[in-house]
Design a protein around this motif. Structure first.
Motif, PDB file in Angstrom:
ATOM      1  N   TYR A 340       1.866  56.415   0.306  1.00 17.79           N
ATOM      2  CA  TYR A 340       1.645  57.195   1.519  1.00 17.79           C
ATOM      3  C   TYR A 340       2.577  56.711   2.621  1.00 17.79           C
ATOM      4  O   TYR A 340       2.770  55.522   2.728  1.00 17.79           O
ATOM      5  CB  TYR A 340       0.175  57.041   1.956  1.00 17.79           C
ATOM      6  CG  TYR A 340      -0.161  57.714   3.268  1.00 17.79           C
ATOM      7  CD1 TYR A 340      -0.414  59.080   3.305  1.00 17.79           C
ATOM      8  CD2 TYR A 340      -0.202  56.988   4.453  1.00 17.79           C
ATOM      9  CE1 TYR A 340      -0.710  59.699   4.511  1.00 17.79           C
ATOM     10  CE2 TYR A 340      -0.493  57.602   5.658  1.00 17.79           C
ATOM     11  CZ  TYR A 340      -0.749  58.961   5.680  1.00 17.79           C
ATOM     12  OH  TYR A 340      -1.037  59.581   6.874  1.00 17.79           O
ATOM     13  N   PRO A 341       3.208  57.565   3.431  1.00 17.81           N
ATOM     14  CA  PRO A 341       3.018  59.012   3.569  1.00 17.81           C
ATOM     15  C   PRO A 341       3.845  59.845   2.587  1.00 17.81           C
ATOM     16  O   PRO A 341       3.860  61.064   2.694  1.00 17.81           O
ATOM     17  CB  PRO A 341       3.450  59.292   5.010  1.00 17.81           C
ATOM     18  CG  PRO A 341       4.520  58.275   5.268  1.00 17.81           C
ATOM     19  CD  PRO A 341       4.133  57.056   4.474  1.00 17.81           C
ATOM     20  N   GLY A 342       4.514  59.203   1.632  1.00 14.50           N
ATOM     21  CA  GLY A 342       5.198  59.947   0.569  1.00 14.50           C
ATOM     22  C   GLY A 342       4.194  60.260  -0.531  1.00 14.50           C
ATOM     23  O   GLY A 342       2.985  60.205  -0.318  1.00 14.50           O
ATOM     24  N   PRO A 343       4.684  60.577  -1.749  1.00 17.81           N
ATOM     25  CA  PRO A 343       3.771  60.906  -2.854  1.00 17.81           C
ATOM     26  C   PRO A 343       2.922  59.700  -3.269  1.00 17.81           C
ATOM     27  O   PRO A 343       3.390  58.562  -3.198  1.00 17.81           O
ATOM     28  CB  PRO A 343       4.726  61.284  -3.997  1.00 17.81           C
ATOM     29  CG  PRO A 343       6.067  61.445  -3.393  1.00 17.81           C
ATOM     30  CD  PRO A 343       6.098  60.677  -2.122  1.00 17.81           C
ATOM     31  N   TYR A 344       1.693  59.949  -3.645  1.00 14.92           N
ATOM     32  CA  TYR A 344       0.779  58.866  -4.032  1.00 14.92           C
ATOM     33  C   TYR A 344      -0.161  59.383  -5.113  1.00 14.92           C
ATOM     34  O   TYR A 344      -0.343  60.599  -5.263  1.00 14.92           O
ATOM     35  CB  TYR A 344      -0.023  58.387  -2.818  1.00 14.92           C
ATOM     36  CG  TYR A 344      -0.718  59.502  -2.075  1.00 14.92           C
ATOM     37  CD1 TYR A 344      -1.938  60.016  -2.524  1.00 14.92           C
ATOM     38  CD2 TYR A 344      -0.129  60.085  -0.940  1.00 14.92           C
ATOM     39  CE1 TYR A 344      -2.550  61.064  -1.864  1.00 14.92           C
ATOM     40  CE2 TYR A 344      -0.742  61.134  -0.282  1.00 14.92           C
ATOM     41  CZ  TYR A 344      -1.953  61.616  -0.746  1.00 14.92           C
ATOM     42  OH  TYR A 344      -2.559  62.667  -0.100  1.00 14.92           O
TER      43      TYR A 344
END
Ligand code: AMP
Ligand code: GLY
Length: 431
Positions: A340-344
Protein backbone atom coordinates in the motif's frame (compact mmCIF):
# COMPACT_ATOMS: atom_id res chain seq x y z
CA UNK A 1 -33.50 4.94 18.45
CA UNK A 2 -32.57 2.62 15.63
CA UNK A 3 -29.48 4.06 14.00
CA UNK A 4 -27.93 3.20 10.64
CA UNK A 5 -24.29 4.12 10.10
CA UNK A 6 -23.02 4.17 6.51
CA UNK A 7 -19.41 3.30 5.67
CA UNK A 8 -16.77 0.66 6.31
CA UNK A 9 -13.55 2.33 7.46
CA UNK A 10 -11.73 3.09 10.69
CA UNK A 11 -13.71 6.33 10.87
CA UNK A 12 -16.94 4.36 10.92
CA UNK A 13 -15.67 1.89 13.52
CA UNK A 14 -14.74 4.82 15.77
CA UNK A 15 -18.13 6.48 15.16
CA UNK A 16 -19.93 3.18 15.83
CA UNK A 17 -18.04 2.77 19.10
CA UNK A 18 -19.07 6.24 20.22
CA UNK A 19 -22.68 6.04 18.96
CA UNK A 20 -23.07 2.75 20.81
CA UNK A 21 -22.22 4.45 24.12
CA UNK A 22 -25.27 6.68 23.90
CA UNK A 23 -28.31 5.70 25.97
CA UNK A 24 -30.38 6.89 22.99
CA UNK A 25 -28.96 4.12 20.78
CA UNK A 26 -31.20 1.06 21.08
CA UNK A 27 -30.03 -0.67 17.90
CA UNK A 28 -27.07 0.07 15.64
CA UNK A 29 -26.80 -1.13 12.04
CA UNK A 30 -23.83 -0.52 9.76
CA UNK A 31 -23.69 -0.78 5.97
CA UNK A 32 -21.44 -2.33 4.79
CA UNK A 33 -19.18 -2.22 7.90
CA UNK A 34 -16.19 -4.44 8.58
CA UNK A 35 -15.18 -7.23 10.96
CA UNK A 36 -14.50 -4.85 13.86
CA UNK A 37 -17.79 -3.01 13.46
CA UNK A 38 -19.53 -6.40 13.34
CA UNK A 39 -18.57 -6.85 17.00
CA UNK A 40 -20.68 -3.86 18.06
CA UNK A 41 -23.31 -3.38 15.34
CA UNK A 42 -25.47 -5.46 13.06
CA UNK A 43 -23.89 -5.59 9.61
CA UNK A 44 -26.04 -4.80 6.59
CA UNK A 45 -24.71 -6.00 3.25
CA UNK A 46 -25.45 -2.88 1.23
CA UNK A 47 -22.67 -0.81 -0.34
CA UNK A 48 -22.21 2.71 0.98
CA UNK A 49 -22.90 4.17 -2.49
CA UNK A 50 -26.11 2.21 -3.09
CA UNK A 51 -28.42 5.14 -2.34
CA UNK A 52 -31.67 3.38 -3.21
CA UNK A 53 -30.68 0.17 -1.41
CA UNK A 54 -29.85 2.11 1.75
CA UNK A 55 -33.12 4.09 1.57
CA UNK A 56 -35.21 0.92 1.20
CA UNK A 57 -33.41 -0.73 4.08
CA UNK A 58 -33.90 2.31 6.32
CA UNK A 59 -37.63 2.41 5.50
CA UNK A 60 -38.15 -1.33 5.96
CA UNK A 61 -36.29 -1.45 9.26
CA UNK A 62 -37.92 1.67 10.66
CA UNK A 63 -34.54 3.39 11.08
CA UNK A 64 -34.87 6.64 13.08
CA UNK A 65 -31.53 8.21 12.27
CA UNK A 66 -28.82 7.71 9.64
CA UNK A 67 -25.21 8.84 10.08
CA UNK A 68 -23.22 8.99 6.84
CA UNK A 69 -19.43 8.55 7.12
CA UNK A 70 -17.84 8.85 3.64
CA UNK A 71 -18.12 11.59 1.00
CA UNK A 72 -19.28 9.55 -2.02
CA UNK A 73 -22.83 8.83 -0.76
CA UNK A 74 -23.16 12.45 0.36
CA UNK A 75 -22.22 13.75 -3.08
CA UNK A 76 -24.54 11.12 -4.61
CA UNK A 77 -27.48 12.57 -2.64
CA UNK A 78 -28.08 9.94 0.06
CA UNK A 79 -29.10 12.51 2.67
CA UNK A 80 -31.53 14.20 0.24
CA UNK A 81 -33.19 10.87 -0.59
CA UNK A 82 -33.48 9.89 3.08
CA UNK A 83 -35.05 13.25 3.90
CA UNK A 84 -37.55 12.78 1.05
CA UNK A 85 -38.54 9.54 2.76
CA UNK A 86 -38.93 11.38 6.06
CA UNK A 87 -35.85 9.77 7.61
CA UNK A 88 -33.56 11.96 9.71
CA UNK A 89 -29.94 11.91 8.53
CA UNK A 90 -26.67 13.50 9.59
CA UNK A 91 -24.63 14.87 6.69
CA UNK A 92 -24.94 17.56 4.01
CA UNK A 93 -27.26 17.51 1.01
CA UNK A 94 -25.72 16.72 -2.39
CA UNK A 95 -25.73 20.44 -3.16
CA UNK A 96 -23.87 21.29 0.05
CA UNK A 97 -21.48 18.33 -0.37
CA UNK A 98 -20.21 20.10 -3.51
CA UNK A 99 -17.91 21.86 -1.10
CA UNK A 100 -15.89 18.63 -1.28
CA UNK A 101 -17.26 17.17 -4.52
CA UNK A 102 -16.09 20.11 -6.64
CA UNK A 103 -12.82 21.86 -5.90
CA UNK A 104 -13.82 24.65 -8.27
CA UNK A 105 -17.04 25.22 -6.33
CA UNK A 106 -15.06 25.43 -3.10
CA UNK A 107 -12.52 27.87 -4.57
CA UNK A 108 -15.26 30.11 -6.00
CA UNK A 109 -16.94 30.16 -2.58
CA UNK A 110 -13.62 31.28 -1.05
CA UNK A 111 -13.25 34.02 -3.66
CA UNK A 112 -16.79 35.31 -3.15
CA UNK A 113 -16.69 35.31 0.66
CA UNK A 114 -13.06 36.40 1.13
CA UNK A 115 -11.92 33.12 2.71
CA UNK A 116 -8.11 32.99 2.59
CA UNK A 117 -6.89 30.30 0.19
CA UNK A 118 -4.27 29.78 -2.56
CA UNK A 119 -4.60 31.87 -5.75
CA UNK A 120 -6.22 29.71 -8.44
CA UNK A 121 -7.82 29.29 -11.83
CA UNK A 122 -10.53 26.84 -13.07
CA UNK A 123 -10.16 25.27 -16.49
CA UNK A 124 -11.79 22.78 -18.82
CA UNK A 125 -9.55 23.33 -21.85
CA UNK A 126 -5.81 22.96 -22.08
CA UNK A 127 -5.11 26.22 -23.94
CA UNK A 128 -6.57 28.34 -21.12
CA UNK A 129 -4.82 26.22 -18.50
CA UNK A 130 -1.52 26.74 -20.33
CA UNK A 131 -2.05 30.51 -20.52
CA UNK A 132 -2.70 30.60 -16.75
CA UNK A 133 0.31 28.43 -15.93
CA UNK A 134 2.49 30.87 -17.90
CA UNK A 135 1.52 33.61 -15.42
CA UNK A 136 2.51 31.55 -12.33
CA UNK A 137 5.89 31.07 -10.68
CA UNK A 138 7.36 28.38 -8.46
CA UNK A 139 5.67 25.17 -7.46
CA UNK A 140 2.09 24.68 -8.63
CA UNK A 141 -0.72 22.35 -7.64
CA UNK A 142 -3.02 20.79 -10.24
CA UNK A 143 -6.28 19.29 -8.97
CA UNK A 144 -9.03 17.28 -10.59
CA UNK A 145 -12.29 19.10 -9.86
CA UNK A 146 -14.28 16.05 -8.78
CA UNK A 147 -13.79 13.17 -6.33
CA UNK A 148 -10.79 11.03 -7.30
CA UNK A 149 -10.44 8.79 -4.23
CA UNK A 150 -7.85 11.13 -2.70
CA UNK A 151 -5.56 10.85 -5.74
CA UNK A 152 -6.61 13.88 -7.77
CA UNK A 153 -4.04 16.35 -6.42
CA UNK A 154 -0.67 16.67 -8.17
CA UNK A 155 2.07 18.83 -6.63
CA UNK A 156 4.21 20.11 -9.51
CA UNK A 157 7.76 21.43 -9.30
CA UNK A 158 7.20 24.06 -11.98
CA UNK A 159 5.36 25.12 -15.14
CA UNK A 160 6.41 22.17 -17.32
CA UNK A 161 5.22 19.61 -14.74
CA UNK A 162 2.00 21.51 -14.19
CA UNK A 163 1.28 21.56 -17.91
CA UNK A 164 1.87 17.78 -18.07
CA UNK A 165 -0.50 17.19 -15.14
CA UNK A 166 -3.14 19.46 -16.71
CA UNK A 167 -2.81 17.63 -20.04
CA UNK A 168 -3.07 14.22 -18.35
CA UNK A 169 -6.32 15.25 -16.69
CA UNK A 170 -7.98 17.33 -19.42
CA UNK A 171 -6.90 15.33 -22.46
CA UNK A 172 -5.55 12.04 -21.10
CA UNK A 173 -8.62 11.42 -18.91
CA UNK A 174 -6.49 10.00 -16.06
CA UNK A 175 -9.20 10.78 -13.51
CA UNK A 176 -12.12 10.27 -15.90
CA UNK A 177 -14.99 12.73 -15.46
CA UNK A 178 -13.52 13.97 -12.16
CA UNK A 179 -10.67 15.52 -14.17
CA UNK A 180 -12.74 16.95 -17.04
CA UNK A 181 -12.42 20.24 -15.18
CA UNK A 182 -9.36 21.20 -13.14
CA UNK A 183 -8.17 23.75 -10.62
CA UNK A 184 -4.62 25.05 -10.86
CA UNK A 185 -3.33 26.84 -7.80
CA UNK A 186 -0.42 28.41 -6.08
CA UNK A 187 1.62 26.11 -3.81
CA UNK A 188 1.30 27.03 -0.14
CA UNK A 189 4.13 26.51 2.25
CA UNK A 190 3.68 25.86 5.95
CA UNK A 191 2.35 23.23 8.31
CA UNK A 192 -0.86 21.35 7.62
CA UNK A 193 -3.61 20.98 10.16
CA UNK A 194 -7.18 19.72 10.06
CA UNK A 195 -9.94 21.52 11.90
CA UNK A 196 -13.44 20.15 12.40
CA UNK A 197 -16.73 21.89 13.13
CA UNK A 198 -20.34 20.81 13.28
CA UNK A 199 -23.06 22.91 11.73
CA UNK A 200 -26.81 22.73 11.33
CA UNK A 201 -26.68 25.32 8.58
CA UNK A 202 -26.63 28.31 10.96
CA UNK A 203 -25.10 27.41 14.30
CA UNK A 204 -21.47 26.32 14.40
CA UNK A 205 -20.00 24.12 17.11
CA UNK A 206 -16.23 23.92 16.69
CA UNK A 207 -14.75 20.54 17.47
CA UNK A 208 -10.97 20.19 17.75
CA UNK A 209 -7.86 20.01 15.58
CA UNK A 210 -5.87 17.03 14.36
CA UNK A 211 -2.91 16.35 12.11
CA UNK A 212 -2.40 13.39 9.87
CA UNK A 213 0.60 11.88 8.10
CA UNK A 214 -0.31 11.50 4.42
CA UNK A 215 2.96 10.05 3.09
CA UNK A 216 3.60 6.34 3.28
CA UNK A 217 7.22 6.58 4.43
CA UNK A 218 8.91 7.62 7.66
CA UNK A 219 9.95 11.25 7.90
CA UNK A 220 6.92 12.00 5.67
CA UNK A 221 8.48 10.66 2.48
CA UNK A 222 7.21 8.66 -0.47
CA UNK A 223 3.80 8.53 -2.15
CA UNK A 224 0.61 9.98 -0.71
CA UNK A 225 -1.89 7.73 1.03
CA UNK A 226 -5.28 8.18 2.67
CA UNK A 227 -3.38 8.80 5.92
CA UNK A 228 -0.87 6.60 7.77
CA UNK A 229 -1.62 7.99 11.20
CA UNK A 230 -2.97 11.01 13.04
CA UNK A 231 -3.01 12.74 16.38
CA UNK A 232 -5.14 15.30 18.15
CA UNK A 233 -4.74 18.09 19.07
CA UNK A 234 -2.31 19.66 16.59
CA UNK A 235 0.78 20.49 18.65
CA UNK A 236 0.89 24.14 17.64
CA UNK A 237 -2.81 24.85 18.10
CA UNK A 238 -3.49 27.81 20.38
CA UNK A 239 -6.72 29.51 21.45
CA UNK A 240 -5.75 32.41 19.24
CA UNK A 241 -5.12 30.31 16.12
CA UNK A 242 -8.34 28.42 16.76
CA UNK A 243 -10.37 31.61 16.92
CA UNK A 244 -8.71 32.88 13.72
CA UNK A 245 -9.62 29.63 11.95
CA UNK A 246 -13.21 29.90 13.15
CA UNK A 247 -13.71 33.58 12.32
CA UNK A 248 -11.79 33.73 9.03
CA UNK A 249 -12.56 30.31 7.56
CA UNK A 250 -15.30 28.27 9.26
CA UNK A 251 -17.86 31.04 9.87
CA UNK A 252 -17.63 32.67 6.42
CA UNK A 253 -17.92 29.21 4.85
CA UNK A 254 -21.10 28.30 6.73
CA UNK A 255 -22.59 31.77 6.15
CA UNK A 256 -21.55 31.70 2.49
CA UNK A 257 -23.09 28.28 1.91
CA UNK A 258 -26.38 29.47 3.44
CA UNK A 259 -26.31 32.61 1.26
CA UNK A 260 -25.74 30.43 -1.83
CA UNK A 261 -28.87 28.43 -1.01
CA UNK A 262 -27.01 25.29 0.03
CA UNK A 263 -26.90 25.38 3.83
CA UNK A 264 -24.30 23.03 5.19
CA UNK A 265 -25.54 20.53 7.78
CA UNK A 266 -23.01 18.03 8.99
CA UNK A 267 -19.33 18.08 9.87
CA UNK A 268 -17.09 20.49 8.03
CA UNK A 269 -13.47 19.34 7.83
CA UNK A 270 -11.17 22.17 6.83
CA UNK A 271 -7.71 21.18 5.58
CA UNK A 272 -5.50 24.16 6.39
CA UNK A 273 -1.98 25.35 5.80
CA UNK A 274 -0.63 27.50 8.60
CA UNK A 275 2.36 29.76 8.18
CA UNK A 276 3.51 32.31 10.78
CA UNK A 277 0.22 31.82 12.62
CA UNK A 278 -1.86 32.62 9.53
CA UNK A 279 -4.20 29.84 8.31
CA UNK A 280 -5.16 29.41 4.66
CA UNK A 281 -7.67 26.90 3.37
CA UNK A 282 -6.35 24.03 1.23
CA UNK A 283 -9.65 22.25 0.93
CA UNK A 284 -12.96 21.63 2.61
CA UNK A 285 -14.36 18.18 3.15
CA UNK A 286 -17.97 17.38 3.95
CA UNK A 287 -17.28 14.60 6.48
CA UNK A 288 -14.93 13.49 9.24
CA UNK A 289 -11.34 12.77 8.19
CA UNK A 290 -9.99 9.27 8.48
CA UNK A 291 -7.84 8.48 10.50
CA UNK A 292 -8.34 11.87 12.22
CA UNK A 293 -11.86 10.91 13.32
CA UNK A 294 -10.49 7.98 15.32
CA UNK A 295 -8.42 10.34 17.46
CA UNK A 296 -11.36 12.74 17.85
CA UNK A 297 -13.67 9.98 19.09
CA UNK A 298 -11.10 8.94 21.69
CA UNK A 299 -11.00 12.50 23.07
CA UNK A 300 -14.71 13.28 22.80
CA UNK A 301 -16.79 13.18 25.95
CA UNK A 302 -20.56 13.52 25.85
CA UNK A 303 -23.33 11.92 23.88
CA UNK A 304 -22.49 11.74 20.15
CA UNK A 305 -26.02 10.66 19.16
CA UNK A 306 -27.55 13.67 20.91
CA UNK A 307 -25.17 16.05 19.18
CA UNK A 308 -25.39 14.64 15.64
CA UNK A 309 -29.18 14.36 15.92
CA UNK A 310 -29.45 17.98 17.06
CA UNK A 311 -27.32 19.05 14.08
CA UNK A 312 -29.56 17.10 11.69
CA UNK A 313 -32.66 18.66 13.30
CA UNK A 314 -31.35 22.22 13.03
CA UNK A 315 -31.07 22.76 16.78
CA UNK A 316 -27.36 22.48 17.35
CA UNK A 317 -27.42 25.51 19.67
CA UNK A 318 -29.32 23.45 22.26
CA UNK A 319 -26.49 20.92 22.65
CA UNK A 320 -23.54 23.30 22.67
CA UNK A 321 -22.70 22.25 26.24
CA UNK A 322 -23.02 18.53 25.53
CA UNK A 323 -19.65 18.14 23.85
CA UNK A 324 -16.60 18.15 26.06
CA UNK A 325 -13.07 17.19 25.13
CA UNK A 326 -10.54 15.30 27.16
CA UNK A 327 -7.35 17.27 27.76
CA UNK A 328 -5.49 14.09 26.86
CA UNK A 329 -3.82 13.70 23.49
CA UNK A 330 -4.84 10.85 21.20
CA UNK A 331 -2.92 9.08 18.47
CA UNK A 332 -3.83 6.65 15.71
CA UNK A 333 -1.21 4.47 14.03
CA UNK A 334 -2.49 2.95 10.80
CA UNK A 335 -1.48 -0.60 9.93
CA UNK A 336 -1.61 -1.13 6.18
CA UNK A 337 -1.11 -4.07 3.83
CA UNK A 338 2.45 -4.46 2.48
CA UNK A 339 2.59 -2.66 -0.87
CA UNK A 340 0.00 0.00 0.00
CA UNK A 341 -0.63 2.58 -1.54
CA UNK A 342 0.41 0.46 -4.55
CA UNK A 343 -0.93 -3.06 -5.21
CA UNK A 344 -1.30 -5.30 -2.15
CA UNK A 345 -2.64 -8.73 -1.23
CA UNK A 346 -6.03 -9.23 0.44
CA UNK A 347 -7.13 -12.06 2.70
CA UNK A 348 -3.95 -12.26 4.79
CA UNK A 349 -4.50 -13.48 8.38
CA UNK A 350 -4.32 -11.12 11.37
CA UNK A 351 -4.04 -12.36 14.94
CA UNK A 352 -2.63 -11.31 18.30
CA UNK A 353 -4.16 -8.95 20.84
CA UNK A 354 -6.88 -6.90 19.17
CA UNK A 355 -8.58 -6.05 22.48
CA UNK A 356 -5.81 -4.85 24.77
CA UNK A 357 -6.79 -4.45 28.41
CA UNK A 358 -5.53 -0.86 28.72
CA UNK A 359 -8.66 1.34 28.73
CA UNK A 360 -6.71 4.07 26.93
CA UNK A 361 -6.06 1.82 23.94
CA UNK A 362 -8.55 0.98 21.21
CA UNK A 363 -8.04 -0.84 17.94
CA UNK A 364 -10.41 0.24 15.20
CA UNK A 365 -10.80 -1.86 12.08
CA UNK A 366 -10.72 -0.39 8.58
CA UNK A 367 -10.22 -3.04 5.88
CA UNK A 368 -10.96 -6.28 7.72
CA UNK A 369 -13.25 -9.25 7.21
CA UNK A 370 -13.78 -12.74 8.67
CA UNK A 371 -12.79 -15.78 6.63
CA UNK A 372 -15.15 -18.78 6.52
CA UNK A 373 -13.36 -20.28 9.51
CA UNK A 374 -13.84 -17.06 11.49
CA UNK A 375 -10.22 -16.01 11.03
CA UNK A 376 -9.72 -12.23 10.91
CA UNK A 377 -8.23 -11.28 7.52
CA UNK A 378 -7.20 -8.11 5.72
CA UNK A 379 -9.57 -6.76 3.13
CA UNK A 380 -8.10 -3.43 2.03
CA UNK A 381 -5.06 -1.17 1.98
CA UNK A 382 -5.50 0.52 5.33
CA UNK A 383 -6.50 -2.29 7.65
CA UNK A 384 -6.31 -1.29 11.33
CA UNK A 385 -6.19 1.97 13.28
CA UNK A 386 -4.30 1.34 16.49
CA UNK A 387 -5.31 4.19 18.79
CA UNK A 388 -4.32 5.35 22.24
CA UNK A 389 -4.89 8.24 24.60
CA UNK A 390 -2.23 9.67 26.91
CA UNK A 391 -1.48 12.73 28.99
CA UNK A 392 0.58 14.00 26.07
CA UNK A 393 1.49 12.89 22.53
CA UNK A 394 4.59 11.02 23.69
CA UNK A 395 2.58 8.90 26.11
CA UNK A 396 -0.17 8.27 23.56
CA UNK A 397 2.50 7.24 21.06
CA UNK A 398 4.11 4.83 23.52
CA UNK A 399 0.82 3.13 24.25
CA UNK A 400 -0.20 2.97 20.57
CA UNK A 401 3.07 1.31 19.50
CA UNK A 402 2.91 -1.13 22.44
CA UNK A 403 -0.49 -2.19 21.08
CA UNK A 404 0.91 -2.41 17.52
CA UNK A 405 3.55 -4.79 18.86
CA UNK A 406 0.82 -7.07 20.22
CA UNK A 407 -0.65 -7.60 16.75
CA UNK A 408 0.57 -10.45 14.59
CA UNK A 409 0.25 -9.62 10.91
CA UNK A 410 3.34 -10.46 8.87
CA UNK A 411 1.77 -9.08 5.67
CA UNK A 412 1.19 -5.65 7.17
CA UNK A 413 3.30 -2.63 8.13
CA UNK A 414 3.05 0.71 9.85
CA UNK A 415 5.12 3.85 10.12
CA UNK A 416 7.10 3.96 13.34
CA UNK A 417 7.24 7.75 13.61
CA UNK A 418 3.64 8.94 13.81
CA UNK A 419 3.57 12.22 15.74
CA UNK A 420 7.28 12.96 15.24
CA UNK A 421 6.81 16.69 14.74
CA UNK A 422 4.69 17.01 17.85
CA UNK A 423 7.17 15.02 19.91
CA UNK A 424 10.10 17.09 18.69
CA UNK A 425 8.19 20.23 19.60
CA UNK A 426 7.33 18.78 23.02
CA UNK A 427 11.04 18.27 23.59
CA UNK A 428 11.65 21.87 22.56
CA UNK A 429 13.39 21.00 19.30
CA UNK A 430 12.53 22.61 15.98
CA UNK A 431 10.48 20.27 13.76
P1 AMP B 1 -6.43 17.51 -1.08
O1 AMP B 1 -6.84 16.22 -1.77
O2 AMP B 1 -7.00 18.74 -1.67
O3 AMP B 1 -6.50 17.36 0.41
O4 AMP B 1 -4.85 17.65 -1.30
C1 AMP B 1 -4.03 16.64 -0.88
C2 AMP B 1 -2.80 17.23 -0.27
O5 AMP B 1 -2.11 18.01 -1.23
C3 AMP B 1 -3.07 18.19 0.88
O6 AMP B 1 -3.26 17.53 2.07
C4 AMP B 1 -1.79 18.99 0.86
O7 AMP B 1 -0.76 18.28 1.50
C5 AMP B 1 -1.46 19.09 -0.59
N1 AMP B 1 -1.94 20.34 -1.17
C6 AMP B 1 -3.13 20.60 -1.73
N2 AMP B 1 -3.20 21.87 -2.16
C7 AMP B 1 -2.01 22.45 -1.87
C8 AMP B 1 -1.46 23.75 -2.05
N3 AMP B 1 -2.14 24.73 -2.66
N4 AMP B 1 -0.22 23.97 -1.59
C9 AMP B 1 0.49 23.00 -0.99
N5 AMP B 1 0.04 21.75 -0.79
C10 AMP B 1 -1.21 21.47 -1.22
N1 GLY C 1 -7.07 11.85 6.29
C1 GLY C 1 -7.53 12.70 5.27
C2 GLY C 1 -8.90 12.50 4.82
O1 GLY C 1 -9.71 11.84 5.44
O2 GLY C 1 -9.24 13.05 3.77
Amino acid sequence: MKILLVGSGGREHALAWKLRQSPLCKALYCAPGNAGIAEIAEIVKIGSEDVEGLCSFAKDKGIDFVVVGPEAPLVAGLVDRLREEGILAFGPSAKAAQIEGSKGFMKDLCAKYAIPTAAYGRFSDLASAEAFIATMDGQLVVKADGLAAGKGVIICSGRADALDAARDMLEGGVFGDAGAEIVIEEFLDGEEVSFFALSDGRTIVPLVSAQDHKRVGEGDSGPNTGGMGAYSPAYFMTKELESTIISRIIEPTIRGMAAEGCSFTGVLFAGLMVKDGVPKLLEHNARFGDPECQTLMLRMEGDLVKVLKAAAEGRLESVREELRWSDDAAMCVVMAANGYPGPYAKGTPISGDLHPGDPDVRIFHAGTARGEDGQLVSQGGRVLGVCAKGKDIAQAQKKAYAAVDGIVWPEGFCRRDIGWRAIKAQKGEAA
